[in-house]
Design a protein around this motif. Structure first.
Motif, short mmCIF file in Angstrom:
data_model
loop_
_atom_site.label_atom_id
_atom_site.label_comp_id
_atom_site.label_asym_id
_atom_site.label_seq_id
_atom_site.Cartn_x
_atom_site.Cartn_y
_atom_site.Cartn_z
N GLY A 133 0.92 -1.26 0.13
CA GLY A 133 0.20 0.03 0.11
C GLY A 133 0.75 1.43 -0.14
O GLY A 133 2.08 0.96 0.51
N TRP A 134 0.25 1.96 -0.45
CA TRP A 134 1.14 3.02 -0.59
C TRP A 134 1.62 4.31 0.68
O TRP A 134 2.23 5.10 0.85
CB TRP A 134 0.15 4.76 -2.08
N PHE A 135 0.98 3.39 1.51
CA PHE A 135 0.39 4.94 2.81
C PHE A 135 1.23 4.33 3.44
O PHE A 135 2.35 5.29 4.29
CB PHE A 135 -0.61 4.85 3.64
N PRO A 136 2.00 3.16 4.30
CA PRO A 136 3.46 2.70 4.97
C PRO A 136 4.18 3.31 3.86
O PRO A 136 5.44 3.85 5.24
CB PRO A 136 3.11 1.35 4.72
N ILE A 176 4.81 7.69 -6.06
CA ILE A 176 3.40 8.51 -6.64
C ILE A 176 3.02 7.97 -8.41
O ILE A 176 2.16 6.89 -8.49
CB ILE A 176 3.86 9.54 -7.04
N ALA A 177 5.17 7.59 -8.61
CA ALA A 177 4.69 7.03 -10.54
C ALA A 177 4.69 5.84 -10.16
O ALA A 177 3.65 4.98 -11.02
CB ALA A 177 5.78 7.21 -10.93
N THR A 178 4.44 4.72 -9.26
CA THR A 178 4.73 3.65 -9.37
C THR A 178 2.70 3.14 -8.93
O THR A 178 2.68 1.67 -8.43
CB THR A 178 5.34 2.52 -8.81
N THR A 179 2.48 4.39 -8.47
CA THR A 179 0.60 3.96 -8.02
C THR A 179 0.11 4.87 -8.98
O THR A 179 -1.42 4.78 -8.64
CB THR A 179 0.45 4.26 -6.39
N ALA A 180 -0.04 6.32 -9.19
CA ALA A 180 -0.70 6.61 -10.35
C ALA A 180 -0.52 7.14 -11.66
O ALA A 180 -1.44 7.85 -11.96
CB ALA A 180 -0.53 7.75 -9.49
N GLY A 181 0.51 6.07 -11.80
CA GLY A 181 1.12 5.97 -13.50
C GLY A 181 0.36 5.06 -13.93
O GLY A 181 0.77 4.55 -15.10
N PHE A 182 -0.93 4.61 -13.09
CA PHE A 182 -1.40 3.59 -14.02
C PHE A 182 -3.08 3.91 -14.31
O PHE A 182 -2.96 3.99 -13.60
CB PHE A 182 -1.42 1.99 -13.32
#
Length: 571
Positions: free
Chosen positions: A81-84, A344-350
């Motif tokens: 997950g991106w938060f941790p 950000i790139a690996t969680t919002a780039g899709f």
């Protein structure tokens, strides 16, 4: 969630950390003074000890410590997950990484630019130093061998990055001459250098270079690895101002421009994060987030390798002691920004969660390729840069980060080999020590076959070893601060936390290596655990002794900090 919110909060925290917390560290804890003459001036030799403009030195330090790890680590860790990942990168950068890098640089330059390994012998005794050197040697071996594999794989998978990667060396050589021999204007040289590098990327995108499937019986990956080690050996022997320093400086500027392009694409597209904040549906076989998160993201939150660089090369080039705040702390901020951009790139780039899950089907599936794919898509959408060129820019960023870390790692490993030789009563010259470094790294790299993939054999131990190394460096800094009767809590609290989660992760890995019967990694992991625990015990004993000794006062007239009474007797 809108990724722009994440970017603003993260960047704001890191910049605030530099403006506020690093100022507190510099004034109250490390107590910097411009009146103190640094080793770069008192021991100038034109090879390793060279007084350097703080912006140039920052470029060297930032690119040397960054490498590919702040891309690989976060790109893998977002599987939880991106938060941790976001919390560890931001809090770790502000309160731990910046303090650690700053402190290692400060401590080393107050001791004639001595390495953190040498300082361990000075402050906790010879036994602690010898064990410390074991950990340092293994860590540097992991970095040098593994990064050679990472770079070679990128050059094969992204042939458009070949021309800018090798062209950067020629640009660096010319910049070194322009700055130091011809004394040209630094801003002008910097602008021209960055423009040329990006022009090389455009050329590389137009003319990709692919090696034959077999060259003298070697696969393309193997050929690139051999060429990289030849380059690393030569670079480690040249005076720092000829290649290493200007290469790192111009790469630092280019990489910061690349980060600017990446963050500008976030601003213009404001993409939605499609990955979950906390992933409760992790693929089968994914290890527990606790404590593995804290060693998966090493560089980008805290890294022991940074302390080796700070005390190995950067401290010998510091022009003024007050420059340590900018070079050390802000260098860590630069890496934190890269790690944040990777998240950000690996969680919002899709486009969808399904697209993201297709990439993250297993724990180690994320990495540089996920960063290049996701970041390239965002740059293409936000700035209109063609997808191919976007991928070339990001791949070149990753390669140059890894390459500058690799060549610095070879130089540092040479220092370690020479120090080990001195302990054994053998005096090794720079050429002989470098040959040993290259030979050991090549032996490891090709131990698994002719493709050179053996360099990744001991990489699973990098995270825990790196974090344990950071904790050991913090222990030495704490001993020094205790003797000076300065505040130790900014160092001691992170030391206890990092040591705890790192040892915990190392023990978890022992069981995993036992279950898979990976005896090589099992033995190395046990050696590292024993060394780390032993050094830690001796360090805490040294802290206790320091509390009972008379406080030490460092004078700005001292060319070297006075040695501890107890450690001096042991030596």
């Amino acid at each position: 969630m809108n990724s722009l919110i994440l970017a603003v909060i993260g960047v704001g925290m890191m910049i605030g950390g530099y403006l506020l917390y690093s100022r507190f560290l510099g004034n109250r804890v490390y107590q910097l003074s411009d009146a103190y003459k640094t080793p770069a001036h008192t021991m100038t030799d034109g090879v390793d000890y060279v007084p350097t403009n703080k912006y140039v030195l920052w470029g060297h330090h930032f690119t040397s410590v960054a490498g590919a790890a702040p891309i690989v680590g976060p790109a893998v860790a977002v599987i939880w997950g991106w938060f941790p990942a976001f919390l560890w990168v931001t809090i770790g950068t502000v309160f731990i990484a910046g303090m650690h890098d700053f402190g290692a640089l400060w401590a080393s330059q107050r001791h004639k630019g001595q390495s953190i390994g040498t300082l361990s012998g000075r402050y906790i005794g010879n036994r602690g130093r010898n064990l410390f050197l074991v950990v340092i040697f293994l860590l540097l071996l992991m970095v040098v061998a593994a990064f050679a594999v990472v770079i070679s794989n990128l050059l094969v998978s992204t042939p458009t990055a070949v021309i800018p990667t090798w062209g950067a060396i020629i640009v660096a050589l010319l910049i070194g001459q322009a700055i130091y021999r011809f004394k040209w204007n630094l801003p002008l040289v910097s602008v021209v250098g960055v423009v040329v590098l990006y022009a090389l990327m455009i050329i590389g995108d137009m003319f990709p270079i692919t090696l034959p499937e077999s060259t003298f019986g070697l696969a393309p990956n193997a050929v690139w690895i051999i060429l990289l080690f030849i380059y690393g050996g030569i670079a480690s022997l040249l005076p720092v101002w000829v290649l290493l320093q200007p290469r790192d400086y111009i790469n630092g500027l280019q990489l910061f421009v690349g980060l600017g392009i990446l963050y500008l694409s976030f601003l213009l597209t404001a993409p939605t994060i499609v990955a979950p904040a906390i992933n409760t549906n992790v693929p089968e076989g994914t290890p527990s987030i606790w404590p593995l998160l804290f060693v998966t993201i090493a560089c980008g939150a805290i890294s022991g390798f940074h302390g080796i660089v700070a005390s190995g090369t950067s401290s010998k080039q510091l022009d003024k002691e007050t420059d340590a705040r900018f070079v050390g702390y802000f260098g860590a901020v630069g890496e934190g920004l890269l790690a944040l951009g990777t998240i950000i790139a690996t969680t919002a780039g899709f486009r969808t969660l399904a697209d993201w899950e297709e990439i993250y089907q297993a724990f180690n599936d994320g990495g540089v390729n996920a960063f290049v794919a996701g970041g390239g898509a965002l740059i293409n959408e936000g700035l209109g840069i063609p997808t191919s060129l976007s991928a070339t820019i990001l791949a070149t960023m990753a390669v140059l980060f890894a390459a500058t870390t690799m060549d610095t790692g070879v130089r540092l490993q040479r220092f370690v080999v020479q120090e080990i030789g001195e302990i054994m009563g053998v005096k090794l010259g720079a050429l002989a020590a470098t040959a040993i470094v290259i030979a050991v790294a090549l032996a490891l790299t090709f131990s698994a076959g002719g493709d050179g993939s053996g360099g990744m054999l001991i990489w699973p131990l990098f995270g825990t070893t790196n974090q344990l190394m950071a904790a050991l460096s913090l222990a030495i800094i704490t001993v020094i601060l205790t003797r000076l009767r300065r505040p130790t809590w900014p160092v001691l609290i992170p030391l206890v936390f990092v040591m705890t989660v790192s040892l915990w992760a190392a023990i978890v890995q022992v069981r995993g290596f036992w279950d898979t019967q990976n005896w090589l990694l099992l033995v190395i992991d046990l050696v590292i655990i024993v060394c780390a625990i032993w050094v830690t015990v001796e360090a805490f004993a040294a802290m206790n002794r320091a509390r009972n000794e008379e406080p030490v006062v460092w004078s700005d007239d001292d060319t070297d900090a006075p040695a501890p009474v107890v450690a001096a007797k042991k030596l």
